[in-house]
Scaffold this active site. Structure first.
Site, PDB file in Angstrom:
ATOM      1  CG  HIS A 126      72.428  74.983  75.307  1.00  0.00           C
ATOM      2  ND1 HIS A 126      72.415  74.967  76.680  1.00  0.00           N
ATOM      3  CD2 HIS A 126      71.206  75.436  74.923  1.00  0.00           C
ATOM      4  CE1 HIS A 126      71.232  75.383  77.109  1.00  0.00           C
ATOM      5  NE2 HIS A 126      70.489  75.678  76.070  1.00  0.00           N
ATOM      6  CD  GLU A 127      69.757  75.874  71.302  1.00  0.00           C
ATOM      7  OE1 GLU A 127      68.785  75.152  71.614  1.00  0.00           O
ATOM      8  OE2 GLU A 127      69.902  77.041  71.714  1.00  0.00           O
ATOM      9  CG  HIS A 160      67.505  72.215  74.712  1.00  0.00           C
ATOM     10  ND1 HIS A 160      66.903  72.087  75.940  1.00  0.00           N
ATOM     11  CD2 HIS A 160      68.097  73.440  74.710  1.00  0.00           C
ATOM     12  CE1 HIS A 160      67.104  73.180  76.652  1.00  0.00           C
ATOM     13  NE2 HIS A 160      67.838  74.016  75.934  1.00  0.00           N
ATOM     14  CD  GLU A 186      67.378  76.451  78.585  1.00  0.00           C
ATOM     15  OE1 GLU A 186      68.557  76.682  78.248  1.00  0.00           O
ATOM     16  OE2 GLU A 186      66.492  76.112  77.778  1.00  0.00           O
TER      17      GLU A 186
END
Length: 290
Positions: A145-146, A149, A209
């Protein structure tokens, strides 16, 4: 060209989500620029001075804070956390991304975030609470997930889009608390302009997100692991005293989950249930394709 194609395959675009993000990204600069133009074109001189000083103070404060900001965390060498480094390296190879530096924060609440304005200058922060609470598969999903980003350049986008509004709020608040009545009205107007612009910034943050969740699912092939991690992180944050959470609430926009209480319209993250439902739909699509 091959790298770009590979990233597009791993992080496939959601066109509806992209249109929403584009709308939010255009809304924020338009609101702030339009309001500033109105102030400096038509407002009295005293009001112009107050608003202008608020903007300058906010920009200067943001730059100073960036220079002074320090972390209580420990940067982890591969020998300090070989398993975590192995997960990050494997996912970075799959995503064709430079490996970020890894920092372990001593905080008890489980969370993670990324810091950095470029793919090659990023830092991945994970708290000790996150490492203690999550399974290996869940940690891999959170790291993915990071990394999504980072792949989407979210820190850069949010800084560019939301920076002026944040500067207006911060500068106006400082000027209101330390300035004279001569400048008070201008500082209040600056905060109002910044707050209005921040609504679009927060909407953009919520959309990004969703995009990072989808990117993590594509990178790991396990949306359920991220959904499970989100639930555990949410439970862990709720269990931490509010006094401890207030110390890190300012980083909400870049946390895996927000640590502070927020109104729905001002939230930096989508509702947890909405994120889980999207991940469940992705999981169902993956299962049907196998």
């Amino acid at each position: 060209m091959r790298r770009r194609r590979r990233r597009r395959e791993l992080f496939p675009p959601d066109h509806r989500l992209t249109l929403r993000m584009l709308g939010a990204a255009l809304f924020v600069p338009a609101v702030v620029a339009g309001a500033l133009w109105g102030v400096f074109a038509f407002a009295p001189l005293k009001l112009q001075i107050g608003v202008g000083l608020s903007l300058l103070i906010g920009v200067a404060a943001a730059g100073w804070e960036r220079m002074e900001r320090h972390s209580a965390g420990q940067e982890l060498a591969p020998a300090d956390a070989p398993a975590l480094h192995g997960v990050v390296e494997r996912l970075c190879v799959a995503a064709d991304l430079p490996k970020p530096r890894i920092v372990r924060e001593p905080e008890r609440q489980p969370n993670s975030w990324v810091v950095g304005l470029g793919r090659g200058r990023a830092r991945l922060h994970v708290t000790q609470g996150l490492l203690d609470r999550l399974s290996d598969a869940e940690i891999e999903a959170v790291v993915a997930h990071e990394l999504a980003h980072i792949a989407h350049r979210d820190a850069t986008v949010m800084t560019v889009v939301g920076g002026p509004a944040s500067a207006m709020i911060a500068g106006g608040a400082r000027l209101a608390s330390e300035g004279s009545w001569f400048l008070m009205f201008g500082s209040v107007v600056a905060v109002a302009i910044g707050w209005l612009g921040s609504l679009g910034t927060r909407a953009l943050s919520r959309y990004r997100e969703f995009a990072a969740d989808a990117g993590a699912a594509a990178l790991t092939g396990s949306p359920s692991a991220l959904a499970s991690a989100l639930v555990k992180v949410s439970d862990g944050i709720v269990a931490i005293p509010h006094a401890d959470l207030r110390a890190v609430a300012g980083r909400d926009a870049f946390h895996l989950l927000p640590t502070g209480w927020q109104l729905k319209f001002a939230a930096t993250h989508p509702p947890l249930q909405a994120r889980i439902e999207r991940l469940e739909r992705i999981e169902a699509r993956l299962q049907s394709a196998r």
